[in-house]
Enzyme design. Structure first.
Site, PDB file in Angstrom:
ATOM      1  N   PRO A 135     100.199 133.056  10.802  1.00 43.26           N
ATOM      2  CA  PRO A 135      98.543 132.812  10.570  1.00 43.26           C
ATOM      3  C   PRO A 135      97.493 130.871  10.558  1.00 43.26           C
ATOM      4  O   PRO A 135      98.644 130.386  10.046  1.00 43.26           O
ATOM      5  CB  PRO A 135      98.289 132.663   9.193  1.00 43.26           C
ATOM      6  CG  PRO A 135      99.744 133.693   8.581  1.00 43.26           C
ATOM      7  CD  PRO A 135     100.841 133.222   9.428  1.00 43.26           C
ATOM      8  N   GLU A 136      97.167 131.464  11.459  1.00 41.58           N
ATOM      9  CA  GLU A 136      96.426 129.502  12.082  1.00 41.58           C
ATOM     10  C   GLU A 136      94.879 130.179  11.175  1.00 41.58           C
ATOM     11  O   GLU A 136      94.941 131.218  10.417  1.00 41.58           O
ATOM     12  CB  GLU A 136      96.297 129.068  12.945  1.00 41.58           C
ATOM     13  CG  GLU A 136      97.621 128.899  13.866  1.00 41.58           C
ATOM     14  CD  GLU A 136      97.723 127.747  14.693  1.00 41.58           C
ATOM     15  OE1 GLU A 136      97.007 127.708  15.200  1.00 41.58           O
ATOM     16  OE2 GLU A 136      99.149 128.140  16.115  1.00 41.58           O
TER      17      GLU A 136
END
Ligand SMILES: [Zn+2]
Length: 270
Positions: A2-3
């Site tokens: 996840p960014e």
């Protein structure tokens, strides 16, 4: 992994479900996470009400009366809600029962974090106090240019450093550099101010677009089987080594720098 856009999408999905809810019992698996508050400490949240769900870099901050919960999704973490409390899923590591629904956390690789802090302690918390500006809020082009002009580091390292700007991970760094036509290993101070202004703009654009396209997957964060999906962003270089550049059709190159793989076009990016 996840960014920032995925974390922001998660925040937007959870906000309407959590705000106003009263917290009940906390329960947890016996597996370790990268950082995890003790069950005893988490139990102190019981009875408090969720006031807001905020984000700082890739940390989700859940304000609960005088306390705060900090969640980081690590590499494979997923937060989701379910109406009931069915059997625990494989890799599910904690649950927070609410007066409506249950907030659940699943994380196969267990790099995630869960912490509880006093509300006044948050700003000075060791995880948050060294973070640079938020790219979608208070990040100024002039500050970025000044920083670059005094750095001999490769530009990709610099934009992935949370002190420069927070939340720009490997995927969006590669995409922004491609769109701004800057070679990932180019020394920051050698890049023109004009090109740096373009790169600054491009980073913000790439992240904003990802957040916007994430909006359509909001429903995935709420399901009984607990399978929230990340959106498929249109990526032009990340994960496309060896394939044709979308601009010039040259095969995209790949190299490893500072332990991270980066993909770029040797012809378009200088
Ligand atoms: Zn190209």
């Amino acid at each position: 992994m996840p960014e920032l856009p995925e974390v922001e999408t998660c925040r937007r999905a959870l906000e309407p479900l959590l705000v106003g809810r009263r917290i009940g019992q906390y329960s947890a698996s016996d597996k370790a996470l990268r950082l995890r508050e003790s069950a005893e400490s988490m139990a102190k949240l019981a009875g408090s009400t969720v006031l807001a769900v905020r984000r700082r870099s890739k940390y989700l901050l859940i304000d609960c009366d005088e306390q705060q919960v900090i969640v980081h999704l690590g590499m494979t973490g997923q937060l989701f809600m379910s109406e009931h409390s069915p059997a625990w899923l494989k890799h599910e590591h904690w649950r927070l029962q609410l007066d409506q629904g249950c907030l659940r956390y699943r994380d196969p690789r267990r790099f995630g974090m869960l912490l509880r802090v006093g509300r006044d302690d948050l700003a000075g918390h060791r995880l948050l106090k060294h973070l640079g500006p938020e790219p979608l809020e208070d990040w100024q082009a002039n500050d970025f240019i000044r920083l670059c002009k005094s750095s001999n580091k490769p530009i990709k390292h610099l934009i992935m450093d949370a002190k420069t700007v927070c939340g720009v991970g490997n995927i969006y760094a590669a995409e922004a550099l491609f769109r701004a036509r800057v070679h990932p290993l180019r020394r920051a101070r050698l890049i023109s101010a004009k090109r740096l202004t373009l790169l600054h703009h491009t980073i913000i654009e790439v992240l904003s677009r990802a957040v916007e396209s994430g909006g359509s997957t909001v429903k995935d964060f709420v399901s009984s089987d607990g399978a929230p999906g990340y959106f498929a962003q249109q990526l032009q270089v990340y994960g496309r080594a060896g394939q044709a550049c979308v601009n010039c059709e040259t095969a995209l190159k790949s190299l490893v720098s500072a332990g991270r793989r980066t993909v770029f076009c040797g012809s378009c990016q200088r």
